[in-house]
Design a protein around this motif. Sequence first.
Motif, short mmCIF file in Angstrom:
data_model
loop_
_atom_site.label_atom_id
_atom_site.label_comp_id
_atom_site.label_asym_id
_atom_site.label_seq_id
_atom_site.Cartn_x
_atom_site.Cartn_y
_atom_site.Cartn_z
N ASP A 7 3.35 10.93 8.71
CA ASP A 7 3.97 9.61 8.56
C ASP A 7 4.61 9.53 7.19
O ASP A 7 4.06 10.02 6.20
N ASP A 8 5.77 8.89 7.11
CA ASP A 8 6.50 8.82 5.85
C ASP A 8 7.20 7.47 5.67
O ASP A 8 8.40 7.42 5.41
N GLU A 16 -4.01 0.72 0.88
CA GLU A 16 -5.27 1.40 1.20
C GLU A 16 -6.26 0.37 1.70
O GLU A 16 -6.36 -0.73 1.15
N ASP A 17 -7.01 0.73 2.76
CA ASP A 17 -8.02 -0.20 3.26
C ASP A 17 -9.29 -0.06 2.40
O ASP A 17 -9.32 0.70 1.42
N GLU A 18 -10.33 -0.76 2.79
CA GLU A 18 -11.57 -0.77 1.99
C GLU A 18 -12.24 0.59 1.92
O GLU A 18 -13.07 0.84 1.05
N GLN A 22 -5.09 5.24 3.96
CA GLN A 22 -3.76 4.66 3.90
C GLN A 22 -3.40 3.98 5.22
O GLN A 22 -3.58 4.56 6.30
N VAL A 23 -2.90 2.76 5.10
CA VAL A 23 -2.49 1.96 6.25
C VAL A 23 -1.16 1.29 5.92
O VAL A 23 -0.76 1.19 4.76
N PRO A 49 5.71 4.70 11.26
CA PRO A 49 4.60 5.63 11.49
C PRO A 49 4.40 5.95 12.98
O PRO A 49 4.93 5.25 13.86
N LEU A 50 3.64 6.98 13.24
CA LEU A 50 3.39 7.44 14.60
C LEU A 50 2.87 6.33 15.50
O LEU A 50 3.32 6.18 16.64
N VAL A 51 1.95 5.53 15.00
CA VAL A 51 1.39 4.47 15.84
C VAL A 51 2.48 3.54 16.34
O VAL A 51 2.44 3.05 17.47
#
Length: 77
Positions: A7-8, A16-18, A22-23, A49-51
């Motif tokens: 993903d780029d 960054e989540d807790e 990386q999100v 991103p892929l998702v």
Amino acid sequence: MLLVAGDDPPEQYIEEDEDGVQVMGKADDGWCAALDREHMRCGIYERRPLVCREFDMGGEDCRAERAAWQRAVQALR
């Protein structure tokens, strides 16, 4: 939305989540920070991103997800 290898998205949309993962960042309204709200489409479509690539832009899954978010936001009001 979790980012995976390959993903780029532009760096300004990454958080960054807790757990330090990386999100994709979210705006104050809970929607993806890369969403172009004026046109209701991805502002980084070529670098999404892929998702996000698993959803066809404007496809049935995409519309269902948007509707679910709209219901959730309205329920909070």
